[in-house]
Design a protein around this motif. Structure first.
Motif, PDB file in Angstrom:
ATOM      1  N   LYS A   9       0.828  -1.215   0.000  1.00 40.94           N
ATOM      2  CA  LYS A   9       0.000   0.000   0.000  1.00 40.94           C
ATOM      3  C   LYS A   9       0.860   1.262   0.000  1.00 40.94           C
ATOM      4  O   LYS A   9       0.544   2.239  -0.663  1.00 40.94           O
ATOM      5  CB  LYS A   9      -0.934   0.004   1.210  1.00 40.94           C
ATOM      6  N   GLN A  10       1.927   1.251   0.756  1.00 43.27           N
ATOM      7  CA  GLN A  10       2.781   2.424   0.841  1.00 43.27           C
ATOM      8  C   GLN A  10       4.243   2.024   0.940  1.00 43.27           C
ATOM      9  O   GLN A  10       4.573   0.892   1.304  1.00 43.27           O
ATOM     10  CB  GLN A  10       2.399   3.286   2.051  1.00 43.27           C
ATOM     11  N   THR A  11       5.088   2.985   0.600  1.00 47.66           N
ATOM     12  CA  THR A  11       6.532   2.808   0.694  1.00 47.66           C
ATOM     13  C   THR A  11       7.045   3.674   1.827  1.00 47.66           C
ATOM     14  O   THR A  11       6.669   4.843   1.941  1.00 47.66           O
ATOM     15  CB  THR A  11       7.215   3.218  -0.619  1.00 47.66           C
ATOM     16  N   GLN A  12       7.895   3.102   2.655  1.00 50.67           N
ATOM     17  CA  GLN A  12       8.441   3.886   3.753  1.00 50.67           C
ATOM     18  C   GLN A  12       9.886   3.499   4.021  1.00 50.67           C
ATOM     19  O   GLN A  12      10.304   2.372   3.751  1.00 50.67           O
ATOM     20  CB  GLN A  12       7.601   3.708   5.014  1.00 50.67           C
ATOM     21  N   VAL A  13      10.630   4.476   4.541  1.00 50.22           N
ATOM     22  CA  VAL A  13      12.005   4.231   4.967  1.00 50.22           C
ATOM     23  C   VAL A  13      11.959   3.832   6.443  1.00 50.22           C
ATOM     24  O   VAL A  13      11.457   4.591   7.285  1.00 50.22           O
ATOM     25  CB  VAL A  13      12.877   5.484   4.779  1.00 50.22           C
ATOM     26  N   VAL A  14      12.440   2.642   6.746  1.00 54.16           N
ATOM     27  CA  VAL A  14      12.404   2.135   8.122  1.00 54.16           C
ATOM     28  C   VAL A  14      13.833   2.007   8.647  1.00 54.16           C
ATOM     29  O   VAL A  14      14.798   2.017   7.872  1.00 54.16           O
ATOM     30  CB  VAL A  14      11.689   0.771   8.193  1.00 54.16           C
ATOM     31  N   ASP A  15      13.952   1.888   9.959  1.00 51.95           N
ATOM     32  CA  ASP A  15      15.285   1.771  10.556  1.00 51.95           C
ATOM     33  C   ASP A  15      15.432   0.539  11.437  1.00 51.95           C
ATOM     34  O   ASP A  15      16.382   0.423  12.213  1.00 51.95           O
ATOM     35  CB  ASP A  15      15.634   3.028  11.352  1.00 51.95           C
TER      36      ASP A  15
END
Length: 349
Positions: A9-15
């Motif tokens: 559904k969405q793209t995100q930068v994770v850590d």
């Protein structure tokens, strides 16, 4: 560790990504830079179906951190460019020098990543949009340390696909004529592949007139904003036409532009169910329509070759990697790439 994840559904930068250690025949690589290819965006928009959640990226370069048992051609500290071709090296296709046709390298995504205890898929056997990745040993190709890693990253997809399509698939010869439809990252590499091959007339076609300067820099002798003027430059047609956009209408135009014994090479990626048409009668003049996967490349050979061409000043890489973004700016990089504001957006870690 940081990485770019698409959950469907969405793209995100994770850590908070995790990745396992390399097993036998595998290499762990600390990614320094990764090019943002339209194939990554095509996963997000659904053009390329792929299981989720997935760590994106497939055009990367970095430094070897660790190797599994049996790996001898690279060692910790080596600089490497990564290919997406996790070929087995033992099947009939690999033995024939056609690793792009290896069935073990197509459609078998692994899950070396985890997040919160949940496994994540690896895109294109690579996932270069992460600080660290694990690949098969055959995918890691040692490169000279004097090649900037943001430039070296672009070899692993754009150069292998574009230049490879010219040299390996179409086998463009000295003096041939070439039409390139679409001058994004792949199209620019087709242009410079045609220049390296010694093509005499190289016609770049792109609807955006602002791309003319960079197209000519990479090898175009002519630039048009539509295919309508191609016959004025090549009255009998082109020896080779490369479709680098992925639209059925442009595929038809590529076929119609061919001279006798001409070849249309399809590099753009349309939706999986897209269909294209052509006049069957026109093909009886020894014309061909060629599919091309990953530039028909042999990465261990070709990446080393392209690195040498870069060091000789014959292959342009720095001119592609003109826009770098920290991975946290993924959305801006994606927007700039989608709108054609950069030749190639490069994420850095």
């Amino acid at each position: 560790m940081r990485g770019v994840v698409f959950d469907g559904k969405q793209t995100q930068v994770v850590d908070d990504l995790e990745i396992r250690e390399p097993g036998p025949g595998e290499v762990a690589v600390a990614i320094s830079a990764a090019g943002l290819c339209h194939s990554d965006l095509s996963v997000v928009d659904g053009t390329i179906p792929f299981p989720v959640p997935v760590v994106l990226g497939h055009e990367g370069a970095g430094v070897v951190e660790a190797v599994g048992s049996g790996v001898t051609h690279v060692r910790p500290g080596d600089h490497v460019a990564l290919s997406t071709l996790a070929s087995c090296g033992a099947c009939a296709e690999c033995d024939r020098g056609r690793p792009t046709m290896c069935r073990k390298a197509i459609g078998r995504p692994q899950q070396p990543f985890a997040r919160g205890g949940r496994p994540l898929y690896q895109f294109a056997a690579n996932s270069a949009f992460a600080e660290r990745t694990v690949v098969k040993a055959v995918q890691a190709v040692r490169i000279p340390k004097d090649i900037p890693l943001p430039s070296a990253a672009l070899i692993g997809c754009g150069v292998l696909t574009g230049v490879g399509a010219v040299l390996n698939r179409a086998r463009v010869e000295h003096g041939d004529s070439v039409v390139v439809i679409g001058t994004g990252g792949i199209g620019l590499n087709v242009l410079q592949g045609a220049r390296i091959a010694g093509a005499l007339k190289i016609v770049a076609v792109d609807a955006n007139p602002a791309k003319e300067a960079v197209a000519r820099q990479f090898g175009a002798t002519h630039f048009l904003t539509s295919t309508e003027g191609v016959k004025d430059i090549l009255p009998t047609g082109a020896d080779h036409a490369f479709e680098c956009v992925g639209r059925a209408a442009l595929i038809r135009q590529a076929v119609d532009l061919l001279d006798r014994h001409g070849q249309a090479v399809l590099l753009g990626v349309p939706p999986a169910t897209a269909e294209a048409s052509f006049l069957v009668s026109s093909l009886f003049l020894d014309k061909s329509i060629l599919g091309c996967r990953y530039g028909s490349s042999r990465p261990q050979r070709d990446i080393a070759l392209y690195a040498d061409l870069y060091r000789e000043g014959r292959l342009l890489l720095d001119e592609l990697a003109t826009a770098t973004y920290p991975v946290e700016d993924f959305e801006k990089a994606a927007a700039d790439a989608h709108e054609g504001r950069v030749a190639r957006a490069v994420l850095t870690f």
